[in-house]
Design an enzyme around this catalytic site. Structure first.
Site, PDB file in Angstrom:
ATOM      1  N   ASN A  62       0.835  -1.220  -0.039  1.00  0.00           N
ATOM      2  CA  ASN A  62      -0.112  -0.167   0.013  1.00  0.00           C
ATOM      3  C   ASN A  62       0.961   1.126   0.038  1.00  0.00           C
ATOM      4  O   ASN A  62       1.912   1.099   0.604  1.00  0.00           O
ATOM      5  CB  ASN A  62      -0.950  -0.090   1.247  1.00  0.00           C
ATOM      6  CG  ASN A  62      -0.524  -0.232   2.373  1.00  0.00           C
ATOM      7  OD1 ASN A  62       0.437  -0.928   2.614  1.00  0.00           O
ATOM      8  ND2 ASN A  62      -1.058   0.430   3.515  1.00  0.00           N
ATOM      9  N   GLU A  64       0.473   5.126   0.812  1.00  0.00           N
ATOM     10  CA  GLU A  64      -0.443   6.283   1.104  1.00  0.00           C
ATOM     11  C   GLU A  64      -0.090   7.801   0.777  1.00  0.00           C
ATOM     12  O   GLU A  64       1.048   8.033  -0.041  1.00  0.00           O
ATOM     13  CB  GLU A  64      -0.630   6.156   2.659  1.00  0.00           C
ATOM     14  CG  GLU A  64      -1.289   4.834   3.206  1.00  0.00           C
ATOM     15  CD  GLU A  64      -1.270   4.855   4.844  1.00  0.00           C
ATOM     16  OE1 GLU A  64      -0.898   5.416   5.545  1.00  0.00           O
ATOM     17  OE2 GLU A  64      -2.091   3.778   4.919  1.00  0.00           O
ATOM     18  N   CYS A  73      -4.229   0.919  -2.193  1.00  0.00           N
ATOM     19  CA  CYS A  73      -4.284  -0.409  -1.545  1.00  0.00           C
ATOM     20  C   CYS A  73      -2.890  -1.216  -2.237  1.00  0.00           C
ATOM     21  O   CYS A  73      -2.596  -1.042  -3.558  1.00  0.00           O
ATOM     22  CB  CYS A  73      -5.398  -1.433  -1.537  1.00  0.00           C
ATOM     23  SG  CYS A  73      -6.675  -0.558  -0.464  1.00  0.00           S
ATOM     24  N   GLU A  75      -3.119  -4.446  -2.924  1.00  0.00           N
ATOM     25  CA  GLU A  75      -3.673  -5.329  -4.115  1.00  0.00           C
ATOM     26  C   GLU A  75      -3.788  -4.692  -5.399  1.00  0.00           C
ATOM     27  O   GLU A  75      -3.557  -5.241  -6.419  1.00  0.00           O
ATOM     28  CB  GLU A  75      -5.310  -5.889  -3.665  1.00  0.00           C
ATOM     29  CG  GLU A  75      -5.235  -6.608  -2.775  1.00  0.00           C
ATOM     30  CD  GLU A  75      -5.234  -6.064  -1.076  1.00  0.00           C
ATOM     31  OE1 GLU A  75      -4.736  -4.767  -1.184  1.00  0.00           O
ATOM     32  OE2 GLU A  75      -5.636  -6.443  -0.322  1.00  0.00           O
ATOM     33  N   CYS A 112     -10.189  -5.383   0.334  1.00  0.00           N
ATOM     34  CA  CYS A 112     -11.292  -4.526   0.627  1.00  0.00           C
ATOM     35  C   CYS A 112     -12.294  -4.586  -0.518  1.00  0.00           C
ATOM     36  O   CYS A 112     -11.756  -5.401  -1.643  1.00  0.00           O
ATOM     37  CB  CYS A 112     -10.940  -3.226   0.797  1.00  0.00           C
ATOM     38  SG  CYS A 112     -10.414  -2.299  -0.485  1.00  0.00           S
ATOM     39  N   CYS A 115     -10.644  -3.404  -4.040  1.00  0.00           N
ATOM     40  CA  CYS A 115      -9.689  -4.248  -4.445  1.00  0.00           C
ATOM     41  C   CYS A 115     -10.355  -5.682  -5.047  1.00  0.00           C
ATOM     42  O   CYS A 115      -9.844  -6.193  -5.919  1.00  0.00           O
ATOM     43  CB  CYS A 115      -8.569  -4.647  -3.474  1.00  0.00           C
ATOM     44  SG  CYS A 115      -7.648  -2.976  -2.922  1.00  0.00           S
TER      45      CYS A 115
END
Ligand code: THU
Length: 160
Positions: A62, A64, A73, A75, A112, A115
């Protein structure tokens, strides 16, 4: 009116030693990638390793951003890179490991919703299942035989 019932099936392994050596290796790549996460805001680091049918492993973590929604993310970082680098190579398996720098992440951490949608695109594109394994920093490992199993009634190109 009629009701439809959709079942999801997951295999739960007690720990990483219980999965095959190929998956242990893939998950170890995810753990290594997790340590490279850029997560100064959430302090929640996620690593992903993707196994392609040609044996290549693509990793991601990930990333940010001070403008929170601009972050991405693990993924999606990894799968979009795999799609960009190997557009014609099928994805076999995707492994996820997540660890909070604040709490002990012993619960397996699934992808999530956003993703799942991104992974679903590639599963539909390649017309074959993408096997998913996910875990925390330690402890149980969960296996889903496909992404579809994680995203019933998925939105895909067939509805466009
Ligand atoms: N995160 C992922 O990398 N993958 C997921 O499936 C869920 C969340 C990241 C996004 C953010 O950097 C941090 O975890 C906390 O939500």
């Amino acid at each position: 009116m009629k009701s439809i019932k959709i079942e999801a099936k997951f295999d739960v392994f007690e720990n990483l030693e219980e999965v095959s050596s190929e998956i242990q290796n893939l998950m170890n790549n995810a753990i290594e990638a997790r340590r490279k996460a850029y997560a100064p805001y959430s302090k929640f680091q996620v690593g992903v390793a993707i196994l392609l049918e040609n044996g290549e492993i693509i990793t991601g973590s990930n990333q940010e951003n001070a403008s929170f929604p601009a972050g991405l993310c693990a993924e999606r970082t990894a799968i979009h890179y795999a799609g960009a680098k190997y557009p014609d190579t099928k994805i076999t398996t995707l492994a996820i490991s997540a660890a909070s720098q604040i709490n002990n992440t012993i619960t397996p951490v699934p992808p999530c919703g956003a993703c799942r949608q991104a992974i679903a695109e590639y599963e539909v594109k390649q017309s074959s299942p993408i096997e998913i394994y996910f875990m925390g920093s330690t402890g149980k490992v969960v296996r889903s035989e496909s992404l579809e199993n994680l995203l019933p009634l998925m939105f895909d190109k067939t509805v466009l």
